[in-house]
Design a protein around this motif. Structure first.
Motif, PDB file in Angstrom:
ATOM      1  N   ALA A 110     -24.024 -11.159  44.180  1.00  0.00           N
ATOM      2  CA  ALA A 110     -25.371 -10.769  44.602  1.00  0.00           C
ATOM      3  C   ALA A 110     -26.416 -11.376  43.686  1.00  0.00           C
ATOM      4  O   ALA A 110     -26.157 -11.699  42.527  1.00  0.00           O
ATOM      5  CB  ALA A 110     -25.493  -9.243  44.589  1.00  0.00           C
ATOM      6  N   THR A 111     -27.614 -11.509  44.227  1.00  0.00           N
ATOM      7  CA  THR A 111     -28.771 -11.902  43.425  1.00  0.00           C
ATOM      8  C   THR A 111     -29.283 -10.676  42.670  1.00  0.00           C
ATOM      9  O   THR A 111     -28.868  -9.536  42.931  1.00  0.00           O
ATOM     10  CB  THR A 111     -29.894 -12.445  44.313  1.00  0.00           C
ATOM     11  OG1 THR A 111     -30.332 -11.388  45.183  1.00  0.00           O
ATOM     12  CG2 THR A 111     -29.415 -13.627  45.147  1.00  0.00           C
ATOM     13  N   LEU A 112     -30.215 -10.906  41.764  1.00  0.00           N
ATOM     14  CA  LEU A 112     -30.829  -9.786  41.052  1.00  0.00           C
ATOM     15  C   LEU A 112     -31.528  -8.864  42.038  1.00  0.00           C
ATOM     16  O   LEU A 112     -31.463  -7.634  41.905  1.00  0.00           O
ATOM     17  CB  LEU A 112     -31.820 -10.312  40.015  1.00  0.00           C
ATOM     18  CG  LEU A 112     -32.582  -9.250  39.217  1.00  0.00           C
ATOM     19  CD1 LEU A 112     -31.620  -8.400  38.392  1.00  0.00           C
ATOM     20  CD2 LEU A 112     -33.624  -9.915  38.304  1.00  0.00           C
ATOM     21  N   GLN A 113     -32.195  -9.430  43.029  1.00  0.00           N
ATOM     22  CA  GLN A 113     -32.871  -8.614  44.035  1.00  0.00           C
ATOM     23  C   GLN A 113     -31.885  -7.723  44.768  1.00  0.00           C
ATOM     24  O   GLN A 113     -32.113  -6.520  44.955  1.00  0.00           O
ATOM     25  CB  GLN A 113     -33.613  -9.522  45.025  1.00  0.00           C
ATOM     26  CG  GLN A 113     -34.307  -8.773  46.152  1.00  0.00           C
ATOM     27  CD  GLN A 113     -33.440  -8.610  47.398  1.00  0.00           C
ATOM     28  OE1 GLN A 113     -32.723  -9.532  47.794  1.00  0.00           O
ATOM     29  NE2 GLN A 113     -33.492  -7.446  48.013  1.00  0.00           N
ATOM     30  N   GLN A 114     -30.770  -8.286  45.200  1.00  0.00           N
ATOM     31  CA  GLN A 114     -29.765  -7.511  45.936  1.00  0.00           C
ATOM     32  C   GLN A 114     -29.129  -6.452  45.039  1.00  0.00           C
ATOM     33  O   GLN A 114     -28.854  -5.337  45.486  1.00  0.00           O
ATOM     34  CB  GLN A 114     -28.706  -8.457  46.495  1.00  0.00           C
ATOM     35  CG  GLN A 114     -29.238  -9.373  47.584  1.00  0.00           C
ATOM     36  CD  GLN A 114     -28.323 -10.554  47.857  1.00  0.00           C
ATOM     37  OE1 GLN A 114     -27.551 -10.989  46.991  1.00  0.00           O
ATOM     38  NE2 GLN A 114     -28.394 -11.087  49.070  1.00  0.00           N
ATOM     39  N   THR A 115     -28.923  -6.801  43.778  1.00  0.00           N
ATOM     40  CA  THR A 115     -28.350  -5.844  42.828  1.00  0.00           C
ATOM     41  C   THR A 115     -29.294  -4.665  42.608  1.00  0.00           C
ATOM     42  O   THR A 115     -28.872  -3.497  42.605  1.00  0.00           O
ATOM     43  CB  THR A 115     -28.053  -6.550  41.494  1.00  0.00           C
ATOM     44  OG1 THR A 115     -27.023  -7.520  41.704  1.00  0.00           O
ATOM     45  CG2 THR A 115     -27.600  -5.559  40.435  1.00  0.00           C
ATOM     46  N   ASN A 116     -30.580  -4.953  42.424  1.00  0.00           N
ATOM     47  CA  ASN A 116     -31.549  -3.880  42.198  1.00  0.00           C
ATOM     48  C   ASN A 116     -31.677  -2.971  43.414  1.00  0.00           C
ATOM     49  O   ASN A 116     -31.767  -1.743  43.274  1.00  0.00           O
ATOM     50  CB  ASN A 116     -32.912  -4.472  41.845  1.00  0.00           C
ATOM     51  CG  ASN A 116     -33.066  -4.717  40.359  1.00  0.00           C
ATOM     52  OD1 ASN A 116     -32.460  -4.038  39.546  1.00  0.00           O
ATOM     53  ND2 ASN A 116     -33.868  -5.701  39.989  1.00  0.00           N
ATOM     54  N   ARG A 117     -31.695  -3.559  44.594  1.00  0.00           N
ATOM     55  CA  ARG A 117     -31.797  -2.716  45.787  1.00  0.00           C
ATOM     56  C   ARG A 117     -30.539  -1.867  45.940  1.00  0.00           C
ATOM     57  O   ARG A 117     -30.625  -0.698  46.315  1.00  0.00           O
ATOM     58  CB  ARG A 117     -32.027  -3.559  47.037  1.00  0.00           C
ATOM     59  CG  ARG A 117     -32.106  -2.710  48.295  1.00  0.00           C
ATOM     60  CD  ARG A 117     -32.691  -3.443  49.470  1.00  0.00           C
ATOM     61  NE  ARG A 117     -34.134  -3.603  49.354  1.00  0.00           N
ATOM     62  CZ  ARG A 117     -34.906  -4.125  50.306  1.00  0.00           C
ATOM     63  NH1 ARG A 117     -34.369  -4.550  51.435  1.00  0.00           N
ATOM     64  NH2 ARG A 117     -36.215  -4.222  50.141  1.00  0.00           N
ATOM     65  N   SER A 118     -29.374  -2.431  45.647  1.00  0.00           N
ATOM     66  CA  SER A 118     -28.127  -1.669  45.724  1.00  0.00           C
ATOM     67  C   SER A 118     -28.158  -0.483  44.774  1.00  0.00           C
ATOM     68  O   SER A 118     -27.792   0.642  45.140  1.00  0.00           O
ATOM     69  CB  SER A 118     -26.953  -2.592  45.390  1.00  0.00           C
ATOM     70  OG  SER A 118     -25.761  -1.868  45.195  1.00  0.00           O
ATOM     71  N   ALA A 119     -28.609  -0.730  43.540  1.00  0.00           N
ATOM     72  CA  ALA A 119     -28.661   0.352  42.548  1.00  0.00           C
ATOM     73  C   ALA A 119     -29.628   1.443  42.979  1.00  0.00           C
ATOM     74  O   ALA A 119     -29.314   2.642  42.893  1.00  0.00           O
ATOM     75  CB  ALA A 119     -29.074  -0.218  41.193  1.00  0.00           C
ATOM     76  N   PHE A 120     -30.803   1.043  43.441  1.00  0.00           N
ATOM     77  CA  PHE A 120     -31.783   2.022  43.889  1.00  0.00           C
ATOM     78  C   PHE A 120     -31.275   2.806  45.092  1.00  0.00           C
ATOM     79  O   PHE A 120     -31.435   4.030  45.175  1.00  0.00           O
ATOM     80  CB  PHE A 120     -33.098   1.318  44.245  1.00  0.00           C
ATOM     81  CG  PHE A 120     -34.108   2.214  44.904  1.00  0.00           C
ATOM     82  CD1 PHE A 120     -34.878   3.083  44.146  1.00  0.00           C
ATOM     83  CD2 PHE A 120     -34.276   2.212  46.274  1.00  0.00           C
ATOM     84  CE1 PHE A 120     -35.802   3.922  44.746  1.00  0.00           C
ATOM     85  CE2 PHE A 120     -35.195   3.043  46.894  1.00  0.00           C
ATOM     86  CZ  PHE A 120     -35.966   3.904  46.124  1.00  0.00           C
ATOM     87  N   ALA A 121     -30.651   2.102  46.031  1.00  0.00           N
ATOM     88  CA  ALA A 121     -30.173   2.752  47.250  1.00  0.00           C
ATOM     89  C   ALA A 121     -29.125   3.812  46.949  1.00  0.00           C
ATOM     90  O   ALA A 121     -29.164   4.920  47.500  1.00  0.00           O
ATOM     91  CB  ALA A 121     -29.610   1.704  48.210  1.00  0.00           C
ATOM     92  N   VAL A 122     -28.194   3.479  46.068  1.00  0.00           N
ATOM     93  CA  VAL A 122     -27.156   4.451  45.718  1.00  0.00           C
ATOM     94  C   VAL A 122     -27.774   5.642  44.987  1.00  0.00           C
ATOM     95  O   VAL A 122     -27.505   6.807  45.322  1.00  0.00           O
ATOM     96  CB  VAL A 122     -26.064   3.788  44.853  1.00  0.00           C
ATOM     97  CG1 VAL A 122     -25.137   4.848  44.257  1.00  0.00           C
ATOM     98  CG2 VAL A 122     -25.250   2.797  45.691  1.00  0.00           C
ATOM     99  N   ALA A 123     -28.616   5.356  43.998  1.00  0.00           N
ATOM    100  CA  ALA A 123     -29.216   6.448  43.224  1.00  0.00           C
ATOM    101  C   ALA A 123     -30.056   7.358  44.108  1.00  0.00           C
ATOM    102  O   ALA A 123     -30.102   8.584  43.895  1.00  0.00           O
ATOM    103  CB  ALA A 123     -30.065   5.876  42.093  1.00  0.00           C
ATOM    104  N   SER A 124     -30.708   6.791  45.120  1.00  0.00           N
ATOM    105  CA  SER A 124     -31.618   7.582  45.954  1.00  0.00           C
ATOM    106  C   SER A 124     -30.881   8.527  46.900  1.00  0.00           C
ATOM    107  O   SER A 124     -31.513   9.347  47.570  1.00  0.00           O
ATOM    108  CB  SER A 124     -32.518   6.655  46.773  1.00  0.00           C
ATOM    109  OG  SER A 124     -31.766   5.951  47.750  1.00  0.00           O
ATOM    110  N   GLN A 125     -29.557   8.428  46.944  1.00  0.00           N
ATOM    111  CA  GLN A 125     -28.773   9.322  47.806  1.00  0.00           C
ATOM    112  C   GLN A 125     -28.105  10.452  47.034  1.00  0.00           C
ATOM    113  O   GLN A 125     -27.386  11.270  47.611  1.00  0.00           O
ATOM    114  CB  GLN A 125     -27.693   8.516  48.550  1.00  0.00           C
ATOM    115  CG  GLN A 125     -28.236   7.333  49.346  1.00  0.00           C
ATOM    116  CD  GLN A 125     -29.347   7.724  50.290  1.00  0.00           C
ATOM    117  OE1 GLN A 125     -29.178   8.621  51.119  1.00  0.00           O
ATOM    118  NE2 GLN A 125     -30.491   7.066  50.163  1.00  0.00           N
ATOM    119  N   ILE A 126     -28.308  10.492  45.717  1.00  0.00           N
ATOM    120  CA  ILE A 126     -27.589  11.459  44.878  1.00  0.00           C
ATOM    121  C   ILE A 126     -28.551  12.530  44.359  1.00  0.00           C
ATOM    122  O   ILE A 126     -29.609  12.196  43.831  1.00  0.00           O
ATOM    123  CB  ILE A 126     -26.902  10.749  43.684  1.00  0.00           C
ATOM    124  CG1 ILE A 126     -25.872   9.730  44.210  1.00  0.00           C
ATOM    125  CG2 ILE A 126     -26.237  11.754  42.753  1.00  0.00           C
ATOM    126  CD1 ILE A 126     -25.247   8.882  43.137  1.00  0.00           C
TER     127      ILE A 126
END
Length: 649
Positions: free
Chosen positions: A633-649
C-alpha cells in the motif's frame, strides 16, 4: 482555547467594503474528482468548501466557472471534475450556488469564485438570453475587435451573475499564459503588430480593459482578485513589468495573488528545498508601494512562517490550498496556537490525482477523510467502552492507528521491534528531497509521545506476548517486505534492497545498477546519485516512474532527476542475470547488453507480511489488519486503513 500566538496572521484586514476576519485565504482550489456530472456544486464539493469556512478561512475561493464543460461530452480519461462548470444562468443550479454562498457566510467568511478560462476553453457570452461560446484557444493574432469586445463582456456578465448569487469576490485567473488576457500580456505568446503589443502598457492593454469593465459592472461592493504569474520564463515579462501593470490596474483590483512562472512549480514538492519559494514575489511587490492587497501562495502551511511573513510586511494575505486539505481543522489549530498538532503536508500532490491509469478518486496521503467528508459522520461508529488494545508495528500505519484509538478513549500499547518508530518511512531521515515526509514522520512520533500510549521499542511482539498481555483487541500493522525477483544472482553479496541504501548509501559501491524504475526505484537512484554514486536505473516499462502522480508532480520529479549528472536510466530493459560487477539485460530490440555495477539495488515491488499478521488471530478477542500487511500500500492507503479500523472500535 484561544491563543494570540499568531496575532499577525489572525489580525483583521480591511478589503474594500469588507473586513476580513484574518489573513488566511483558502485559495482557488478543489481536490480532483469531488465533483460529479451535476451542473451545480455536488454535496462533496459543498461540504469541502463549507468546512474550509468553518475552520477559519477569511475567504473561501471556489472553483466552478471554467467555461469548458457546459453542453459538451467529456471523454472518460479527462480530469473534468477538477474544473466544474456550474450553470450560472440555470435557476435550478443557481439555487445550489446560493446555498454555497450562504453556507460560507454562516461562518463569517467571504465567498469567492474563480473565473477561469484555459486555452482549450470557450468564453461564455450571453446574447439574447442564450449562452454562446467565444473561442479562447486561438492565437492572440487571430482575435478581431468584435470578438475581443465579446470576451470583455463575457467576464462582465459572469462576474455580475456571481455577485447576484451572493459571491463577495471574483478571482480572475491570468497566470501561466493560459487565458486570452494573459496571452496578450506575455511577450512569449503575443505576436500582434497593433496597439496591443510592444510596450508593457500595450501588451497589458486588453487585460486592463477586462479588469476595468468588471469593476465598472460590479462596483466597489464586490472584491476583484487578480491571479498572475509574478514573472515569466526567459523572454517573458519581468517582475518590474508586473509592478508596472499593477500600477495601471490598482484602481480596478483589490487583491493580487502572485504565482510562479509555470503552473506545476506553483505547487511545490519536496524536490524544491525551499518552504515558500515565491514569498519573494509578494515581498518585492509590497516594497514597490502598489496600492493593492498582496497575497502570497505556494508552500505556505507552517503557522510561524505565515505569521512572520505578515508581521514583517512581506504580504497582506496568505493563500493556501493543501493546508486546508491535509488539515480540515487548520484554522482552528491556528487560533489555538497549536502548530505542533498540525499534520504536515508531504507535498505529494495526490490531491490532484495519482498515477497514470489510476481511478478518479480524491485522496490525501495524510488526511484519510478527504473525499469522504460529506458522509464521514455516518461511517464512523461511536467509540465503544475503553478497550485494552495492542498495536503491532510502529510504522506510519501502526502509529496512525494508535493515535486514533487513543483519541477514542482506548488504552493502547504500541510494539515496535526496532529501536525507533517510523517503519517504512524512516528512510526520510537520510534523503534530502524527502524533507516533507521526514516532517510527517517526526510529527507522528511526537504525537505518539505526547499521548497516553505505551510504546515498547526494541520489542518483537509475538502472539504469545499479546495473549499473555490480556489485550481485548490486537491490530497487526507489520507492513510489507521487498520482493527478491527470480533473477540469477539476485541473492548475491553485491545485491541490496532499496530501503537499505536509502538509509545508508555507503552500503553501495561507486557504480550502482537499480533494477526497477518505479517511483521508489527512481528516488533511490536519485538519492545515490546525489551522494556521489554513478547510477543506472533499469526499467521494464517505457516510462520511468510511471506510477508517479501526473498532475503538478511528475514534471518536477523529472526536472530533478535530469539535474543529476550521475543519474542514468534505460527503459524497456528486462534484467536477465546479476553477476559480480555487472547486470545483464535485454533491450527492446531483444539484444542482450550489460551494465557495469559494483552494487545492484532491487526495487521491484513489495510483498505483504500477511502470514505474520494472521498469526495474531486468536491471541485475543478481536483481530484486525492495518496497512500494507494486507496488501502492499501507499502511505495514503495505509493511513486510510488505520483510520478506518480505529473508527470502528
Amino acid at each position: 482555547m484561544m491563543s494570540t500566538k499568531y496575532s499577525s496572521l489572525l489580525s483583521p484586514l480591511k478589503a474594500g467594503k469588507f473586513t476580513l476576519k484574518n489573513r488566511m485565504v483558502s485559495s482557488n482550489s478543489l481536490p480532483h474528482f469531488l465533483q460529479g456530472p451535476e451542473t451545480y456544486p455536488a454535496n462533496p464539493v459543498y461540504t469541502h468548501y463549507i468546512n474550509r469556512a468553518k475552520s477559519g478561512a477569511a475567504i473561501v475561493t471556489c472553483m466552478g466557472v471554467n467555461n469548458m464543460l457546459r453542453g459538451k461530452h467529456i471523454p472518460t480519461e479527462v480530469d473534468a471534475a477538477h474544473f466544474p462548470d456550474f450553470e450560472l444562468y440555470q435557476p435550478l443550479a443557481q439555487n445550489y450556488l446560493i446555498q454555497l454562498t450562504e453556507g460560507i457566510h454562516f461562518y463569517d467568511s467571504l465567498a469567492a469564485m474563480a473565473l477561469f478560462v484555459g486555452r482549450k476553453s470557450d468564453y461564455c457570452y450571453v446574447e439574447d438570453g442564450v449562452p454562446t461560446g467565444i473561442p479562447a484557444h486561438l492565437d492572440v493574432t487571430e482575435y478581431d475587435g468584435e470578438t475581443l469586445d465579446k470576451i470583455v463582456q463575457s467576464y462582465v456578465q459572469q462576474s455580475s451573475m456571481l455577485k447576484w448569487l451572493g459571491f463577495d469576490m471574483v478571482s480572475l485567473h491570468f497566470a501561466y499564459r493560459n487565458q486570452v488576457p494573459a496571452r496578450f500580456m506575455s511577450p512569449l505568446t503575443n505576436r500582434r503588430t497593433d496597439e496591443y503589443n510592444g510596450s508593457t502598457a500595450n501588451r497589458c492593454r486588453f487585460a486592463k480593459r477586462v479588469l476595468h469593465a468588471v469593476r465598472e459592472a460590479v462596483g466597489r461592493d464586490m472584491l476583484i482578485e487578480l491571479l498572475i504569474s509574478a514573472e515569466e520564463p526567459e523572454g517573458g515579462y519581468t517582475l518590474d513589468d508586473t509592478v508596472e501593470f499593477l500600477r495601471m490596474v490598482e484602481e480596478d483590483i483589490d487583491i493580487v495573488q502572485l504565482r510562479a512562472p509555470q503552473a506545476d512549480p506553483n505547487h511545490p514538492t519536496g524536490f524544491c528545498l525551499e518552504e515558500t519559494p515565491y514569498l519573494k514575489y509578494a515581498e518585492y511587490v509590497k516594497k514597490s508601494g502598489v496600492k493593492v492587497l498582496v497575497s502570497g501562495i505556494g508552500g505556505f502551511q507552517y503557522m510561524s512562517t505565515c505569521d512572520q511573513a505578515v508581521a514583517e510586511g512581506k504580504l497582506d494575505l496568505v493563500s493556501m490550498a493543501r493546508s486546508w486539505i491535509s488539515n480540515p481543522n487548520y484554522g482552528e489549530l491556528v487560533y489555538e496556537g497549536r502548530e505542533e498538532d498540525m499534520v504536515p503536508c508531504i507535498r505529494c500532490n495526490k490531491c490532484h490525482g495519482r498515477g497514470k491509469g489510476d481511478v478518479f478518486a480524491s485522496v490525501c496521503s495524510v488526511n484519510p477523510i478527504l473525499g469522504l467528508e460529506h458522509h464521514i459522520r455516518n461511517m464512523v461508529k461511536e467509540p465503544s467502552a475503553p478497550k485494552k488494545i495492542a498495536v503491532v508495528g510502529g510504522g506510519p500505519g501502526g502509529m496512525k492507528a494508535a493515535l486514533d484509538l487513543c483519541g477514542r478513549g482506548h488504552h493502547v500499547t504500541l510494539f515496535e521491534k526496532e529501536d525507533a518508530l517510523g517503519g517504512a518511512i524512516r528512510h526520510a531521515d537520510f534523503v534530502g528531497f524527502k524533507w516533507p515526509l521526514k516532517r510527517y514522520k517526526d510529527f507522528l512520533i511526537a504525537q505518539v509521545s505526547k499521548r497516553d500510549i505505551e510504546v515498547r521499542l526494541s520489542t518483537r511482539a509475538t502472539p504469545d506476548l499479546v495473549r499473555e498481555g490480556g489485550f481485548d483487541i490486537v491490530l497487526a500493522a507489520v507492513g510489507a517486505e521487498p520482493v527478491r525477483p527470480p533473477i540469477p544472482g539476485a541473492s548475491g553479496p553485491n545485491v541490496r534492497f532499496a530501503a537499505e541504501v536509502l538509509c545508508d548509501h555507503t552500503l553501495a559501491g561507486k557504480k550502482v545498477a537499480v533494477i526497477g524504475g518505479g517511483e521508489v526505484g527512481t528516488e533511490t537512484g536519485m538519492h545515490l546519485a546525489e551522494q556521489g554514486h554513478s547510477v543506472t536505473v533499469l526499467e521494464m516499462r517505457d516510462t520511468l516512474a510511471a506510477d508517479a502522480t501526473l498532475i503538478h508532480y511528475r514534471s518536477m520529479f523529472q526536472d530533478y532527476w535530469e539535474s543529476l549528472p550521475e543519474f542514468h536510466f534505460i527503459l524497456n530493459a528486462t534484467c536477465t542475470a546479476i553477476e559480480p560487477g555487472a547486470v545483464r539485460y535485454c533491450g527492446a530490440d531483444g539484444e542482450e547488453r550489460c551494465v557495469e555495477a559494483d552494487t545492484v539495488v532491487l526495487s521491484v515491488g513489495m510483498k505483504a507480511r500477511r502470514d505474520e499478521a494472521l498469526a495474531y488471530y486468536g491471541s485475543c478477542g478481536r483481530f484486525y489488519m492495518v496497512g500494507d500487511c494486507r496488501q502492499p500500500a501507499t502511505l495514503q492507503q495505509t493511513n486510510r486503513s488505520a483510520f478506518a479500523v480505529a473508527s470502528q472500535i
